[in-house]
Structures are given as C-alpha cells and as structure tokens.
Design a protein around this motif. Sequence first.
Motif: not given
Length: 509
Positions: A118-146
């Motif tokens: 489900s979307y709620e269960r996968v969202l933490p993984f979507l955040r943890s895999l990314e380093n969003d250089l535009d939006l940084g860390s937040g409820p929808l995005h991560g800044d420490r992923g590969p």
Amino acid sequence: MRRPDVLVVGAGGGGAALAARLSEDEDREVLVLEAGPVPRHPSGFPPGLLDARLVPGARPGHAFVRSYAVHLTPERPYSVPRGRILGGSTTVNGGYFIRARREDFDRWAAEADDPFWSYERVLPFLRSLENDLDLGSGPLHGDRGPVRIRRTDLRHPAAEAFRAAAEELGFPEEADKNAQDAPGFGPVPSNAVDGERINTGLAYLLDVLDRPNLTVLGGRTVRAVTVSRGRATGVVVERGGRRSTVEAGEIVLCAGSFASPHLLHLSGIGPAKDLERLGIPVVQGLPSVGAAIGDHPQIVLECTPRRPMDGPSGSWLGGALHLSSSGGEHEGDLEILQSLLPLSALVAGTTTAPGAPLAFLASVQTPRRSGGLRTESADPEVPPRIDYGYLETPDDRRRLREAVRATAALAATDAFGEISSGLLEPGPETLGDDHALDRWIHSRLGTSQHTCGTVPLGSAVDAYGRVHGLSGLRVADTSILPTAPLRGPAATAVLVGELIAHAIRHEPG
C-alpha cells in the motif's frame, strides 16, 4: 569464494538496490551475477554512456544493450532494448524517475492480498531511497538516500513553450510529480544530475564493492535455477562458453520482465503444458508466469521548429503533461513527454541535429495486461516469443487517439506557435477521422518500454517476491508488478529491490 547466503541474478534497477541493502548485514554473504560488464569505477563506463543528454537504449546495435524482438500487434514487429551492464536499463534509459501513483500501490496491494504494497507502507522506502536535491527532506521526500533526484530544467525555449501551451489549454501546474497531486504539467523528476545519468550501479554499488561480504561479478549469464525437493539450491552459470553450477542459500531473480520469466520457464517453472511440450521437466506449474504483459503504447509526434535552438544542457527531457482519458477511470492516464532532442539525434547518439523536428512522446498509461511471453525452446539461446497485445480493444484505440489529439492541440496553441509551425503529421483530415487516425497510429506505433507483470504478485509470487510452491526462490524486478504503473516504472523498479531486501532482512517467514 564462500557459498553465498543470497545469490542475486542481475545488477539493474532492482538487483543493485537489493544487493546493496542485503550486504549492509555483515553476516550475510551476497553474490551478484550480471550478464554484462561490471565497471569498478565511474570512469569504467564507456564515454557517453552516462551522458544524460543521450539515451543509449534508443541507439540500434548499442554495445551495452540487448534487443528483444517483440510484436506490439500481430502486424507490428518491433525491437525493445534492455541494458546489459552494471545498472541494467537504468544505464541506458532516459533517466525518468517518477513514482507510481497511490492508486497503483493500492491496486497491487489488493492483488498481493497484503498491505505491504500500500502507498502508506511504501512511502518511507520511497523517501529513504532518494536524495531529492530540489525539495530536500520532508513528509514526502528524503535527502539521504543513494539515488540523487533533480527535476528537469524548463528554461529551454521548447520547454518554456510547452509550459505556456499547457497553461493556454487550461491544464494545471504539477510542480512535484513525485507527490500525489492532481495531474498536470511540470518538470520531470530524474536521476540525472549535472548532466550525468546516475544509474543504480553508481548509486548503490560502486561505493560498497569493498564490503567483504559482497561480490559482484560481470560476464556471467545465468541459464537456469537448480531445484531439489521443492527448494532452489543454485543456478547454472555460463561464462565464456563454459557452464558451472553455483549454489546458494537463496536465489533472487532481478533479470527484468523478459529475462526473469524466461529463466523461470527454462528452469521448469511456469505453464506446465507448454513446458512439457518443449521437453522441459516441470518443477512447479505456475500458469501466470509469462501469461500477460503490462506496458504503455507510445507514439512519437514531431513538430517543425521555426528557428534553430541550442541543444539541451543537462538532460534530453523537457516537461511532461499528464491528463485523463475520457473514460475517467484512472486519473492522469495519458502522458505527453517532451524530448529536447530531435528523434534523429536520440537514435544517432548525438546532442545536436540542426533543423530537425521537435519531438513529443505521447503514451497511454492506463493499467492493462495483454499479450504474453512464451518460451519456444528448451535452448536458452532461442529467445522467447513476446507479444504486447496493443490496440486490441476499442478503449485501447480510443485512448491513444485522445493522446495524439491532445498533443496536436498543444502544438496548435499560440504559445507553442512561438517556436513551431505545427505538427509534421497527422494532418487535420486524419486527426478528424477515427478510422484514418487509427491507421496512422498503427503504422507508427511504439512502446514506452515499461514492461511489467510477467511474474505477477498474487498469482506467481507473494507480496515478498517468493515464488509460489517453492522455497529459496524470489523475484525482485518489475515483472512482479501485476500491471504497469500510471507512470514509467524506473523509480518503482528500484523500490522493488528495496522492498524485497527489507522483506528478506526483517519480515517473518
């Protein structure tokens, strides 16, 4: 080499992420077998292969691409590329990295009969895999992923004109296509940063190749999975014409939506009657393996430029517009993707083509399964028969007509007219006649190369990628997605690797 606890077949979108995460546990021995070469440093990738202004998979005969002969319709043969090097297709694709929609995850969770998807269960993984250089860390995005993510620059004249044309026609802005906002026009989230395509080999593996419990080997083609008493015990590997068997505690197939089901068939796992006909001993009857394919039909439409424009500076991608087909069942199921390079340049592998037409890629991304993959010989060198089953239904044809007509409407706006004198084709008479437009579409039909669903969740594997009826065998690539998502699946392919790695490390059973 010690006997691996986990043997991963394929170092592409899912395989690289899976191997990197599993090898974080020091007591787990991980072996990755990749059919293509495995550079040990970014400089080991051939010149141009990581240039985000190019799409190596669009070049016929590229050295690091395997081409599959397919049929989009019974009368429309086509060639579909897959990457054959560390990073797999993330090395040769366009760098498009848009997440699947909430609707996709909830649909897959229902098919898997498990909220793990489900979307709620996968969202933490979507955040943890990314380093969003535009939006940084937040409820929808991560800044420490590969995986570093940056949205495409819309300052190119063609991208500015596309944006203005979408606004002229009343489409909303969609600034973050990796959120779950209403579909509209916006930049494309991309794993291309400063002109470099960050494939999953670069993102996940190159910095950890010195882990003592991780071995990544290139030039190894896996021919079959060995099974004893209902348990996968290893794989048959070919290197330089010689075969050997490598045993492991668990096997995970990450070879892609064509190679994974074909490998299962060759191992006796699939539709029993078909395998028996080929003389392949049946190990586990699973009719859904290869029974259907999910993908997105696509048409390239070209516009005549009014004046010469510079080539793109960072990525071939411009903006993207998502809109809904008239059926209304799936929000934003039509996509118009802009190429800042002419099609002729993409095919030739150059960053300029003065005076060549501008290109839009119009596709229908409605979730649907059709066609199938059928193994035709016990000889692994004989490729499978792959049928997409495009344009089979009136709704299929209607949606693609709508995508073409929407693109034509954009090209006809005053805003886009600032840089273009209009579509090369189809002309007004063809656009106004459903039957004529259907014929035109069929003669130019392509595919987005978003293949999914050949080893689907629910009927072939469980929510954690485990192949039904066998132990010690999983699949972790886009073949397990029952239908292609409403957006291209590159980001979801990486997510699959993350999810299955988490399942192996943490889930019970």
